[in-house]
Every structure is written in structure tokens, then in C-alpha cells.
Design a protein around this motif. Sequence first.
Motif, PDB file in Angstrom:
ATOM      1  N   ILE A 154       3.155  10.452  -4.197  1.00 56.48           N
ATOM      2  CA  ILE A 154       3.509   9.600  -3.057  1.00 56.48           C
ATOM      3  C   ILE A 154       3.880  10.483  -1.874  1.00 56.48           C
ATOM      4  O   ILE A 154       4.670  11.421  -2.005  1.00 56.48           O
ATOM      5  N   SER A 155       3.302  10.179  -0.709  1.00 59.53           N
ATOM      6  CA  SER A 155       3.410  11.101   0.431  1.00 59.53           C
ATOM      7  C   SER A 155       4.311  10.618   1.560  1.00 59.53           C
ATOM      8  O   SER A 155       4.302  11.209   2.651  1.00 59.53           O
ATOM      9  N   GLY A 156       5.092   9.571   1.339  1.00 56.67           N
ATOM     10  CA  GLY A 156       6.042   9.158   2.377  1.00 56.67           C
ATOM     11  C   GLY A 156       5.499   8.157   3.373  1.00 56.67           C
ATOM     12  O   GLY A 156       6.022   8.030   4.485  1.00 56.67           O
ATOM     13  N   ARG A 157       4.465   7.413   3.009  1.00 58.06           N
ATOM     14  CA  ARG A 157       3.903   6.352   3.843  1.00 58.06           C
ATOM     15  C   ARG A 157       3.727   5.112   2.972  1.00 58.06           C
ATOM     16  O   ARG A 157       3.105   5.176   1.906  1.00 58.06           O
ATOM     17  N   TYR A 158       4.246   3.977   3.435  1.00 56.96           N
ATOM     18  CA  TYR A 158       4.197   2.749   2.660  1.00 56.96           C
ATOM     19  C   TYR A 158       3.900   1.559   3.578  1.00 56.96           C
ATOM     20  O   TYR A 158       4.283   1.555   4.743  1.00 56.96           O
ATOM     21  N   ILE A 159       3.251   0.554   3.042  1.00 56.06           N
ATOM     22  CA  ILE A 159       3.209  -0.781   3.631  1.00 56.06           C
ATOM     23  C   ILE A 159       3.805  -1.704   2.579  1.00 56.06           C
ATOM     24  O   ILE A 159       3.316  -1.757   1.443  1.00 56.06           O
ATOM     25  N   LEU A 160       4.877  -2.399   2.950  1.00 52.96           N
ATOM     26  CA  LEU A 160       5.624  -3.189   1.969  1.00 52.96           C
ATOM     27  C   LEU A 160       5.803  -4.624   2.441  1.00 52.96           C
ATOM     28  O   LEU A 160       5.948  -4.887   3.640  1.00 52.96           O
ATOM     29  N   GLN A 161       5.809  -5.522   1.488  1.00 55.58           N
ATOM     30  CA  GLN A 161       6.073  -6.926   1.781  1.00 55.58           C
ATOM     31  C   GLN A 161       7.592  -7.149   1.886  1.00 55.58           C
ATOM     32  O   GLN A 161       8.385  -6.413   1.283  1.00 55.58           O
ATOM     33  N   PRO A 162       8.022  -8.167   2.637  1.00 52.12           N
ATOM     34  CA  PRO A 162       9.462  -8.362   2.892  1.00 52.12           C
ATOM     35  C   PRO A 162      10.281  -8.687   1.650  1.00 52.12           C
ATOM     36  O   PRO A 162      11.513  -8.548   1.675  1.00 52.12           O
ATOM     37  N   VAL A 215       0.851  -1.190   0.000  1.00 49.82           N
ATOM     38  CA  VAL A 215       0.000   0.000   0.000  1.00 49.82           C
ATOM     39  C   VAL A 215       0.889   1.243   0.000  1.00 49.82           C
ATOM     40  O   VAL A 215       1.892   1.296   0.728  1.00 49.82           O
ATOM     41  N   VAL A 216       0.506   2.227  -0.791  1.00 48.44           N
ATOM     42  CA  VAL A 216       1.226   3.496  -0.868  1.00 48.44           C
ATOM     43  C   VAL A 216       0.234   4.629  -0.623  1.00 48.44           C
ATOM     44  O   VAL A 216      -0.826   4.664  -1.259  1.00 48.44           O
ATOM     45  N   ALA A 242       6.148  -4.486  -8.072  1.00 53.61           N
ATOM     46  CA  ALA A 242       4.798  -4.317  -8.611  1.00 53.61           C
ATOM     47  C   ALA A 242       4.532  -5.258  -9.788  1.00 53.61           C
ATOM     48  O   ALA A 242       3.369  -5.509 -10.127  1.00 53.61           O
ATOM     49  N   GLU A 243       5.577  -5.796 -10.390  1.00 53.92           N
ATOM     50  CA  GLU A 243       5.399  -6.763 -11.462  1.00 53.92           C
ATOM     51  C   GLU A 243       4.986  -8.131 -10.926  1.00 53.92           C
ATOM     52  O   GLU A 243       4.483  -8.972 -11.669  1.00 53.92           O
ATOM     53  N   ARG A 244       5.196  -8.324  -9.598  1.00 58.74           N
ATOM     54  CA  ARG A 244       4.943  -9.632  -8.990  1.00 58.74           C
ATOM     55  C   ARG A 244       3.832  -9.602  -7.953  1.00 58.74           C
ATOM     56  O   ARG A 244       3.233 -10.642  -7.663  1.00 58.74           O
ATOM     57  N   GLN A 245       3.596  -8.447  -7.361  1.00 55.80           N
ATOM     58  CA  GLN A 245       2.630  -8.346  -6.279  1.00 55.80           C
ATOM     59  C   GLN A 245       1.722  -7.133  -6.504  1.00 55.80           C
ATOM     60  O   GLN A 245       2.137  -6.146  -7.122  1.00 55.80           O
ATOM     61  N   PRO A 246       0.494  -7.185  -5.980  1.00 61.66           N
ATOM     62  CA  PRO A 246      -0.414  -6.045  -6.149  1.00 61.66           C
ATOM     63  C   PRO A 246      -0.026  -4.864  -5.271  1.00 61.66           C
ATOM     64  O   PRO A 246       0.489  -5.038  -4.163  1.00 61.66           O
ATOM     65  N   PHE A 247      -0.315  -3.676  -5.768  1.00 60.85           N
ATOM     66  CA  PHE A 247      -0.119  -2.439  -5.026  1.00 60.85           C
ATOM     67  C   PHE A 247      -1.453  -1.710  -4.945  1.00 60.85           C
ATOM     68  O   PHE A 247      -2.144  -1.560  -5.952  1.00 60.85           O
ATOM     69  N   SER A 248      -1.794  -1.264  -3.743  1.00 59.03           N
ATOM     70  CA  SER A 248      -2.978  -0.440  -3.550  1.00 59.03           C
ATOM     71  C   SER A 248      -2.549   0.972  -3.203  1.00 59.03           C
ATOM     72  O   SER A 248      -1.478   1.186  -2.627  1.00 59.03           O
ATOM     73  N   GLY A 249      -3.394   1.935  -3.530  1.00 54.29           N
ATOM     74  CA  GLY A 249      -3.145   3.317  -3.158  1.00 54.29           C
ATOM     75  C   GLY A 249      -4.175   3.789  -2.153  1.00 54.29           C
ATOM     76  O   GLY A 249      -5.308   3.297  -2.138  1.00 54.29           O
ATOM     77  N   TYR A 250      -3.774   4.727  -1.320  1.00 55.01           N
ATOM     78  CA  TYR A 250      -4.705   5.363  -0.393  1.00 55.01           C
ATOM     79  C   TYR A 250      -4.554   6.867  -0.541  1.00 55.01           C
ATOM     80  O   TYR A 250      -3.470   7.413  -0.298  1.00 55.01           O
ATOM     81  N   ALA A 251      -5.622   7.523  -0.975  1.00 54.58           N
ATOM     82  CA  ALA A 251      -5.585   8.976  -1.161  1.00 54.58           C
ATOM     83  C   ALA A 251      -5.869   9.650   0.181  1.00 54.58           C
ATOM     84  O   ALA A 251      -7.018   9.671   0.638  1.00 54.58           O
ATOM     85  N   PHE A 252      -4.827  10.174   0.807  1.00 59.01           N
ATOM     86  CA  PHE A 252      -4.963  10.799   2.120  1.00 59.01           C
ATOM     87  C   PHE A 252      -5.764  12.089   1.995  1.00 59.01           C
ATOM     88  O   PHE A 252      -5.402  12.983   1.223  1.00 59.01           O
ATOM     89  N   PRO A 253      -6.857  12.236   2.766  1.00 55.45           N
ATOM     90  CA  PRO A 253      -7.729  13.396   2.599  1.00 55.45           C
ATOM     91  C   PRO A 253      -7.320  14.620   3.417  1.00 55.45           C
ATOM     92  O   PRO A 253      -7.890  15.696   3.246  1.00 55.45           O
TER      93      PRO A 253
END
Length: 292
Positions: free
Chosen positions: A206-214, A159-160, A241-252
Motif C-alpha cells: 500500500i503506497s499511501g493513496r486511497y479512495i474510501l466510502q464514507p 480503491v487502494v 472490505a467485508e461489506r464493500q468491494p475494494f479495487s487495487g491500482y498498481a502504480f507504475p
Amino acid sequence: MPRPIRKAVFPVAGLGTRFLPATKAVPKEMLTVVDKPVIQHVVDEAREAGIEHFIFVTGRNKAVIEDHFDKQYELDDTLQRRGKTEAIEILRKQLPAAGQTSFTRQQEPLGLGHAVWCARDIVGDEPFALILPDMLHQAKRGCLAEMIQVYDEAGGGNVVAVYEVPDDQTHQYGIVGRGEAVGKGFKMTSMVEKPAKGTAQSNLAISGRYILQPEIFDLLSKQKPGAGGEIQLTDSMLTLAERQPFSGYAFPGDVYDTGSKLGFLSANVAYALASEELGAAFRKELEALLKG
């Protein structure tokens, strides 16, 4: 169910040269926004999101950050003897529990990707949050807490967090493409670092917050230097991103880059105005100054 997000990495090895001479002896992450250091603001955000382990990637002259997240017995004793119970309680609430903090060194300034890679053994084989301390996110509910909800709704993956920037400034940021909505988030369709003017697929930066897989760590270990001769996190994220899904979160809410002088000053004004203790009085002072 996706694996829980228990750990957060905070890269704090930067020199803060844009704030010299203030940062000659004081880390930029210890500069205060109102009454708390910048690093405390982002650690509080992580704690609100349920993070259990706080991992700091530090550099030389950053020991004061470690001291900040430790007990100071002399201070505690002095406050106790003077009956400063409110101050004692504030310090107690902001202090992580024993064993919840880890510190590792980035010996050379080789880029954000390298800083993240330095935390690999502490993170281990589990997904983690990455928080860039310079970027303060102001809203009723913290950005990372919302991102973890997006992560759960998407069934895992990466997630980004992003926020809207003016269209004529997209070439200054990492920009993502927005696909179909999934709960509070959306499927990311692309990710471009500083696209050429007029070519960005959106105005979501991109705002400097990520959730990343190992798996990002293995990619970073093989990543060749990119822009500026540094190991760029975005380059490895594109491969992932070629191997795993990425989601976005639009910070309000509002995002402040405290790594810049203007962003730092703006954050101080915004957080002071939002303070229950200072807001009303500060607003009067600010209006008086503007009337000049």
C-alpha cells in the motif's frame, strides 16, 4: 455512475521526529523537494485529479501549512513592484481558490485512523480521497487521477494504490492480494498489515493513496486501538472490505517515502533530474560528485 470524488483528506499532524532538528520549528510537510514543499507536490496531484476541496488534518505548530495556502499580500506587492511576473504566476497557479481549503485539528497523536476520523464532518456523506503527504508518486500522470479512473471503471467502491516492493521486504508494509483485472485496476482479494516473513500473498505494498466510502467513518468511531496503541486505518478498512468491494491500482511510477531521510534525499535527486530547468545541469553536478 458512482458518486464523484470531490474531496481529499491530507493528514499533516505528525511531528516529523525523524528529521529533528530540521522539523523543530518547520513542519516536515513544508520541507522542500527541489523548489516546492512536500505538501504542495501532493496537493498538485490532487488538483490534477479534479479534487475541489482540500481538507488538512493538522496539529500544533502546523499553522505555516495554512499560511502556505493563503495569499501573502506583502509578497505579492513586492513581486509586482519588482516586475517578477513569472514568480507571481507560479504562486497564483499553486494557490487553491477561496473556500477550497479546510483545516481541522487532531489534538492527540492517536494514529492515522483517528486523523481520518477527525475529518468526518467536513467530508460528510460522500466518497473521498485520502493522500498521505509523505509518499510522493512520480509519473507522467498523477496517481490519484489514475485511481479515479479505476474507481469509475469498477463502478465505485473503494480503491487502494499499491506498488511493488522486494519480496524480502514485504513484512515491512501493508500488503494486498491481487485478483482479476478490471480495466486499469484489479480486484483485491486480501489486505494484511505487515505479514510475517514468507507469508505475503504478493509483493504489492500500500503506497499511501486511497479512495474510501464514507462508511469508514462509522467504523473508525468504533475502532479499538491496534498496533502501537493507535487507531489503525487498516483495521477499519478490513471490516469495510467485508461489506464493500475494494479495487487495487498498481502504480507504475516511482514512490518515495519522504518521511525517511533516504527517501527524502532520493526524491530530491529524482525530481531534480526530471526538471526541465535543472535536469541537465544537475546531472553533470551529480556525476562530478560521484566521481569524487
